[in-house]
Each structure stands twice: as structure tokens, then as C-alpha cells.
Write an enzyme that holds these catalytic residues in place. Sequence first.
Site, PDB file in Angstrom:
ATOM      1  N   GLY A   1      29.913 -15.038 -36.790  1.00 42.38           N
ATOM      2  CA  GLY A   1      29.882 -13.671 -37.317  1.00 42.38           C
ATOM      3  C   GLY A   1      29.268 -12.678 -36.351  1.00 42.38           C
TER       4      GLY A   1
ATOM      5  N   ASN B   1      36.558  -7.316 -27.094  1.00 41.86           N
ATOM      6  CA  ASN B   1      36.900  -8.393 -28.016  1.00 41.86           C
ATOM      7  C   ASN B   1      37.709  -7.761 -29.143  1.00 41.86           C
ATOM      8  OD1 ASN B   1      37.006 -10.335 -29.973  1.00 41.86           O
ATOM      9  ND2 ASN B   1      34.821 -10.772 -30.011  1.00 41.86           N
TER      10      ASN B   1
ATOM     11  N   SER C   1      32.804 -15.776 -23.661  1.00 43.29           N
ATOM     12  CA  SER C   1      31.852 -15.025 -24.478  1.00 43.29           C
ATOM     13  C   SER C   1      31.367 -15.845 -25.678  1.00 43.29           C
ATOM     14  CB  SER C   1      32.512 -13.741 -24.971  1.00 43.29           C
ATOM     15  OG  SER C   1      31.613 -13.009 -25.770  1.00 43.29           O
TER      16      SER C   1
ATOM     17  N   GLY D   1      34.088 -22.545 -22.225  1.00 42.72           N
ATOM     18  CA  GLY D   1      33.466 -22.141 -23.486  1.00 42.72           C
ATOM     19  C   GLY D   1      32.755 -23.284 -24.160  1.00 42.72           C
TER      20      GLY D   1
ATOM     21  N   LYS E   1      27.671 -12.948 -24.755  1.00 47.65           N
ATOM     22  CA  LYS E   1      28.180 -12.833 -26.124  1.00 47.65           C
ATOM     23  C   LYS E   1      28.533 -11.386 -26.450  1.00 47.65           C
ATOM     24  CE  LYS E   1      27.564 -14.247 -30.852  1.00 47.65           C
ATOM     25  NZ  LYS E   1      28.894 -14.875 -30.895  1.00 47.65           N
TER      26      LYS E   1
ATOM     27  N   GLY F   1      39.363 -24.687 -24.431  1.00 44.51           N
ATOM     28  CA  GLY F   1      39.177 -26.131 -24.281  1.00 44.51           C
ATOM     29  C   GLY F   1      38.997 -26.660 -22.873  1.00 44.51           C
TER      30      GLY F   1
ATOM     31  N   ASN G   1      41.137 -16.304 -27.740  1.00 44.55           N
ATOM     32  CA  ASN G   1      40.001 -16.434 -28.638  1.00 44.55           C
ATOM     33  C   ASN G   1      40.290 -17.642 -29.551  1.00 44.55           C
ATOM     34  OD1 ASN G   1      37.633 -15.821 -30.151  1.00 44.55           O
ATOM     35  ND2 ASN G   1      37.888 -13.671 -29.583  1.00 44.55           N
ATOM     36  N   THR G   2      39.498 -17.846 -30.573  1.00 48.42           N
ATOM     37  CA  THR G   2      39.648 -19.056 -31.395  1.00 48.42           C
ATOM     38  C   THR G   2      40.820 -18.943 -32.376  1.00 48.42           C
ATOM     39  OG1 THR G   2      38.079 -18.138 -32.962  1.00 48.42           O
ATOM     40  CG2 THR G   2      37.205 -19.614 -31.278  1.00 48.42           C
TER      41      THR G   2
ATOM     42  N   CYS H   1      38.874  -8.225 -33.908  1.00 50.19           N
ATOM     43  CA  CYS H   1      38.023  -7.619 -34.924  1.00 50.19           C
ATOM     44  C   CYS H   1      38.939  -6.890 -35.894  1.00 50.19           C
ATOM     45  CB  CYS H   1      37.049  -6.649 -34.277  1.00 50.19           C
ATOM     46  SG  CYS H   1      37.868  -5.543 -33.133  1.00 50.19           S
TER      47      CYS H   1
HETATM   48  C1  FMN Z   1      30.173 -20.605 -31.097  1.00 47.61           C
HETATM   49  C2  FMN Z   1      31.189 -19.679 -30.499  1.00 47.61           C
HETATM   50  C3  FMN Z   1      30.921 -18.319 -30.413  1.00 47.61           C
HETATM   51  C4  FMN Z   1      31.847 -17.447 -29.876  1.00 47.61           C
HETATM   52  N1  FMN Z   1      31.550 -16.117 -29.794  1.00 47.61           N
HETATM   53  C5  FMN Z   1      32.444 -15.262 -29.237  1.00 47.61           C
HETATM   54  C6  FMN Z   1      32.133 -13.888 -29.085  1.00 47.61           C
HETATM   55  O1  FMN Z   1      31.049 -13.425 -29.447  1.00 47.61           O
HETATM   56  N2  FMN Z   1      33.074 -13.082 -28.522  1.00 47.61           N
HETATM   57  C7  FMN Z   1      34.281 -13.543 -28.077  1.00 47.61           C
HETATM   58  O2  FMN Z   1      35.087 -12.760 -27.546  1.00 47.61           O
HETATM   59  N3  FMN Z   1      34.591 -14.850 -28.192  1.00 47.61           N
HETATM   60  C8  FMN Z   1      33.713 -15.718 -28.762  1.00 47.61           C
HETATM   61  N4  FMN Z   1      34.033 -17.053 -28.863  1.00 47.61           N
HETATM   62  C9  FMN Z   1      35.348 -17.519 -28.371  1.00 47.61           C
HETATM   63  C10 FMN Z   1      35.225 -18.082 -26.960  1.00 47.61           C
HETATM   64  O3  FMN Z   1      34.807 -17.085 -26.050  1.00 47.61           O
HETATM   65  C11 FMN Z   1      36.581 -18.635 -26.483  1.00 47.61           C
HETATM   66  O4  FMN Z   1      37.523 -17.590 -26.423  1.00 47.61           O
HETATM   67  C12 FMN Z   1      37.139 -19.722 -27.377  1.00 47.61           C
HETATM   68  O5  FMN Z   1      36.109 -20.505 -27.897  1.00 47.61           O
HETATM   69  C13 FMN Z   1      38.145 -20.636 -26.657  1.00 47.61           C
HETATM   70  O6  FMN Z   1      37.576 -21.286 -25.546  1.00 47.61           O
HETATM   71  P1  FMN Z   1      36.887 -22.747 -25.592  1.00 47.61           P
HETATM   72  O7  FMN Z   1      37.827 -23.640 -26.312  1.00 47.61           O
HETATM   73  O8  FMN Z   1      36.679 -23.136 -24.167  1.00 47.61           O
HETATM   74  O9  FMN Z   1      35.607 -22.559 -26.317  1.00 47.61           O
HETATM   75  C14 FMN Z   1      33.103 -17.945 -29.406  1.00 47.61           C
HETATM   76  C15 FMN Z   1      33.370 -19.304 -29.479  1.00 47.61           C
HETATM   77  C16 FMN Z   1      32.434 -20.181 -30.011  1.00 47.61           C
HETATM   78  C17 FMN Z   1      32.756 -21.635 -30.077  1.00 47.61           C
END
Ligand code: FMN
Lengths: 299, 257
Positions: free
Chosen positions: A71, A125, A20, A262, A44, A241, A189-190, A128
Site C-alpha cells: 500500500g 509509478n 522500486s 526486485g 520506493k 523475477g 510492475n506486479t 495508481c
Molecule cells: C514488496 C514490494 C514492494 C513494491 N513496491 C513498489 C513501489 O513502491 N513502487 C513501484 O513502482 N513498484 C513496487 N514494486 C514492484 C517492483 O518494483 C517490481 O516492478 C515488481 O516486483 C517486479 O519485479 P520483481 O519480480 O523482480 O520483484 C514492489 C514490489 C514488491 C515485491
Amino acid sequence: MKLSVNIGSVQFKNPVTVASGTFSYIQKYSSIADLKKLGAIIPKTVTLNPREGNPSPRIVETPSGMVNAIGIENAGADCFINGKLKELKKIGAPIIASVSAHTDKDFLVLTEKFNKAGVSALELNLSCPNLKHKTLVAQDKNATYCIVKAVVRKACMPIVAKLTPNVTDISLIAQAAQDAGASAVSLVNTFSAMVIDVNKRRSKLGNVTGGLSGPAIRPIALYMVYQTAQRIKIPIIAMGGITNSSDALEFIMAGATMVAVGTASFVNPQAPRDVLEGIKKYMQKNKIKDIKELIGVMK
Amino acid sequence: MAKIQGVYKIIANQKLSSKFFKLSIEAKSFRGKIQPGQFVHVKINDRLDPFFRRPFCIHRVKRNLEILYEVVGRGTEELSQKKKSEHLNILGPLGNGFTLPSRNIQQVVMIAGGIGVAPFLALTDILRKRKIRLVLLYGGRTKEYVFNMKAFKDNGCQIFISTDDGSYGVKGRVSGLFKKIRLDKSTYFYACGPKPMIKTVQEFSKENNIEGQASLEEIMACGVGTCLGCSIKTRQGYKTVCHDGPVFDLKDIVFEK
Ligand SMILES: Cc1cc2nc3c(=O)[nH]c(=O)nc-3n(C[C@H](O)[C@H](O)[C@H](O)COP(=O)(O)O)c2cc1C
Ligand SMILES: Cc1cc2nc3c(=O)[nH]c(=O)nc-3n(C[C@H](O)[C@H](O)[C@H](O)COP(=O)(O)OP(=O)(O)OC[C@H]3O[C@@H](n4cnc5c(N)ncnc54)[C@H](O)[C@@H]3O)c2cc1C
Ligand code: FES
């Protein structure tokens, strides 16, 4: 070669999806033929009402990754359902919509809206703020249980709980989601993070803090998926990652049923396709007939 | 469907001044397909460091795709070491470039701060065909930022130069050069450079009732409107620099504190 996997009652033709917030369909740039091959698309996160998002700068590059503080900028659920979702559906891959809210009530209103929106599953998600508990929902077992339970009762499709890694033991939160009736969990998530500009003596993000993603977090995310797979029975959608098929196979072998690409897509827009093709090649080479033979196969 | 990611061969990577380089890339597919002001998103190497691609304006597309760049950090430093015949993975052309001024415009004034001059060569390649006055106001920090501008002269540009320290041309900011030009209703502005410069141009154009466009820079991840990382405030709400821009109407840009 059998690639299909199930989340609840829904079958996806292969285990590769997109995380997402990292996927958008822009006609000018994308080849539909490639996108259509994905197991699912997770767009998203949307909220009930439109959100403007955070002030800039919203992103900063870090070693093998990035910190973001977007955000959850979005146009709101109604606008998404009547606009972008229609475009996304034209691609032909199943959609797992992602929603977020500050209150249980808003989560339920969103669920009702998406019940009628023709999506294959709904991802909550849960990173929050939880107004009642002063933590993120997914940092609290009980809050996670309550929200997932309430949503599952209302929902006509499988519910996926997306979890934050910013906890002591993510598998306990995943357990709460399973107990509440979730069909799957998404992790991770992050990771909460920040970067300081030493010349300006202030954060490099308008929002001061943000979330780390990209290859930098992969080994930690992998451990969390492994740890969670030991505890729960429902499928795991894994992310953190993933840049290529070898990364993705690590997560599958640690116990993930689906894998999401992602941040890697920002650098290589073809990463999701490359991951899928690579998994197929691996299966061919190792004479694997069904992807399920690889899930949690790690010795 | 447009194939936007490709691997292209480097034809030349020349040093133009102590600060600026010009990279020429064999990219036949770009010929006749670009709009001045669009950019390309370049992967500096195949490794994870630097992690993001790096955005660069298209300087010119003639035989080859040309990029004019300044070495400011790790990515551009590594780019400056690239040799002829090496390859680069490039995404592009991206974004919305400059819209050409209406037919009643008689004078186009391009205001460039440092490397912000890059997209204007492609613009003058088109505007030179109109019989109008082309003026380039160029501001650099020091004389090290001044390079050979013959290509602009060949396109019929009248050039005025300032440097912050007065080591070349007029001393002071590029806005100090405004008094060199005769302004009237048939003048149109294009600006590209650091934010404070664009803000000055915006104020000046408002005071003098002159229309124009500006090309903006933000840190970028995806470059295609996906991550919402490069959003800026505009009078129409947040817009992405990479996908909605990088070129915006001067009036629409809202500068945050
Ligand atoms: C720019 C950006 C926007 C993101 N927006 C969302 C979001 O709207 N909802 C969500 O659940 N996760 C969001 N994430 C988290 C990603 O879905 C994912 O869980 C996280 O980045 C780890 O995976 P990756 O390392 O492959 O990116 C976002 C990540 C990034 C980098
Ligand atoms: C649409 C667009 C077009 C551009 N066109 C050109 C061009 O034609 N020629 C050129 O030389 N540069 C151009 N830039 C700026 C260029 O992208 C940056 O200078 C480059 O990314 C820096 O990379 P680096 O690894 O060398 O620097 P880093 O080590 O990453 O950073 C060094 C410094 O550069 C700044 N910086 C980093 N990324 C950007 C960015 N995306 N935009 C602005 N500043 C940045 C950082 O804040 C820091 O102060 C453009 C930027 C954008 C957004
Ligand atoms: S860089 Fe991702 S939206 Fe502009």
C-alpha cells in the site's frame, strides 16, 4: 569493456539497477562498496503526503514468488527528500526517484519538488488509480499520455513511465508514454493476484488482493518486454523475477536497456551485485566489447 | 562493515520432543555478537521452493549458534531432515533484541507460548549473572510440546508448565500460571508466543502495573526492513517486526481486530 547506457541525456555506468520498493539502504546491513557499483538506485515510490499503508498481513509466499499489498507506505515526498534521499545519495550511485499520485496536479507538484532534489531521473509509478477514468493510469492510453506529457513539460530530468502488466497490450501503453515524451519505460510492475486461506475462508492478505512478483512472473514479463521493444524506440528498464545474470541477459536480449532486480533481493541481498558481476563475466567470455551489442540481439 | 550473509556448517540437528528440534550451527562469527531476542533468517535450500527465507530466534550462542524450532510446514519439515555437515545460508543476526531490565528489578518473569520459549535461553544466559529471581511460565498445547528444560534450570529458572488439554502440568492457558507468582513493583515481564497470548500478557501487565517487553512474529520476506511486509501497528505508527522489532515494549503494541 563498455557497460554504460543512456536514458535520455543521462548516462548510467552500467545497466543494473534495483526495482522500486525492494531496495533500502540500511547501514547496519549493507556494504556501500557493493551498492556504489550499481548503475542506478530506484528507491520506493513516494507520494505527496505520507501514507500509512495497508493492514497486515501484507505479504504471502507463493510458488517461486510472493504477493504483496504494502500500500505504498511512505513518509511523503518532503520527508523523503530531506531525509532518506540524502542518505541514499551518500552511496554514490545515481538515483532514479519514484513517485505516484492520484491526480495530475499532485504529479506536477511532485515533479517540481524533485526538480530541485538532485536526482538523475524521475520514474512515474502509473499503477495508481486514475480518479477520472476508474482504471489505473497505466491501463489507459489517454490517461498515460496526458500525465506523462504534463510531467515532461515541467521536468528538468528524464522521465520514466512505469507500467502495469495488467493490460491487454502493454506495448500500446508504452507507445503512448513515448509519444508523450517519456525518455524510457519501466516494465513490469506486479500482476494482480490473491491467495485464500481455506481454513479461515478468507484472503491471506489484509487488503484481500495484491500483486505477484518474483521468478513466477519472469517469462510473462520477458514476453512483455520483447513485445514492447518491437514497438517503441525509447529504452526499456526491465524487471520481473530477475534473480541472476542469466535472467537479466534474457531481458537485455529481448530489448531491455537496463535491468532491475526486485523481489530476489529479499532472498539474496547480494542479487543486484551478482547480476552485475555475472553480466561482466558473460561479456568477457563471449568477447562482447559493449553491452549495447547485446540489447535486442535475440535472433 | 558487518558481513551478515554467510554459509555455515550444521553441527547437529536433534529431535527434542515429538514437536521440537534443536539445530546447532558452526558460526564463530556470532559469538559475543548477539543480543538475546535477535533472530536469523535461514534459506532452507538453494532452490526457489520454499521461496522466502525462514526467520528463527537465536536460542543460544555458546560454542555454536543454536536454534530451537517446531515443525509446522514445508520449510521446517525440510529443515528437520538436514544432516550434520550439511550447510545453510544464514542472514543475521537481525533485529533488535531484548533490552535488559533496570537494576532495581528483582524478579524477571518470562512467559512463553510453545516455541516462543526459544529466545529465553539466551536471555537467561545473561540474566543468570544477576542475583535475581528468574521465572519461566511455559504453556504448550499438549504434553508433546513439553521438552527437556534442563538448560533453563541450570540457569537458575524456576519453571511452571501448563498445557491446553491438561496432559502435562496445569490445565489451561499459560496465563493461568500468573497466580503462581508473587507480583510486585520489582517484577519485569518478557513474553514470546502467539498474538492472543501476548495480548493477554499486555492486559495483565497493565492491570498490575508491571513493565515488560514482547517478541512478535509476522510473515517475513526480506527480514531487514526493506519490503515493509512485516509491519505491525504500534502506538508510534506502523513498525517493521524484522528491523524495528521483533522485540517491542509491551505497552506499544496495538492489536488489530
Ligand atoms: C514488496 C514490494 C514492494 C513494491 N513496491 C513498489 C513501489 O513502491 N513502487 C513501484 O513502482 N513498484 C513496487 N514494486 C514492484 C517492483 O518494483 C517490481 O516492478 C515488481 O516486483 C517486479 O519485479 P520483481 O519480480 O523482480 O520483484 C514492489 C514490489 C514488491 C515485491
Ligand atoms: C522473528 C521471528 C522469530 C521466530 N523464531 C522462531 C523460533 O525460534 N522457532 C520456531 O520454530 N519458529 C520461529 N518463528 C516462526 C517460524 O519462522 C515459522 O514457523 C516458519 O517460518 C514456518 O515455515 P514453514 O515453511 O515450516 O511453514 P509454512 O508452510 O510456510 O507455514 C506453516 C504455518 O506457519 C505459519 N508461518 C509461516 N511463516 C511464519 C512466520 N514467519 N512467523 C510465524 N508463523 C509463520 C503459517 O502462517 C502457517 O500457519 C519465528 C518467526 C519470526 C517472525
Ligand atoms: S520482512 Fe521485509 S520489512 Fe520486515
